[in-house]
Design a protein around this motif. Sequence first.
Motif: not given
Length: 118
Positions: A78-85, A88, A102
């Motif tokens: 999943l893009l948000g929880p597994h990559y973008l988070d 950051t 970022m």
Amino acid sequence: DRLMKELLEVYIIAGCAHHMPRNCKHLECLSNGGDTVAWLGHAFPNVLKPIWRNTWFNGIFYSKDDTSIIEHDLWGHLLGPHYLDPMTEGRYASSKLVKEYMTSNISREAGESAPLIK
């Protein structure tokens, strides 16, 4: 084609393709070691490459300047929880996407003063 080589930056996250565009300014592939979709492409196990037919002749091409980044201890697709988070939180530290886009945005946001609540 000239403009693409001069301006286009491509960031592929969790890609499952075996070949990426070569006519761009910057190409970067990011994957988690435990991303089962990326196992079909970017994180495809080296031990299996000799038996995967479409990699026999052309090999697998991801990046022209060694910007193939795999975080081996991370899982998920999943893009948000597994990559973008994780980005950051300082993961994928050698990534241009993380370093220039970022973290610079995070620094700007942290430097801004919060609005006063009355």
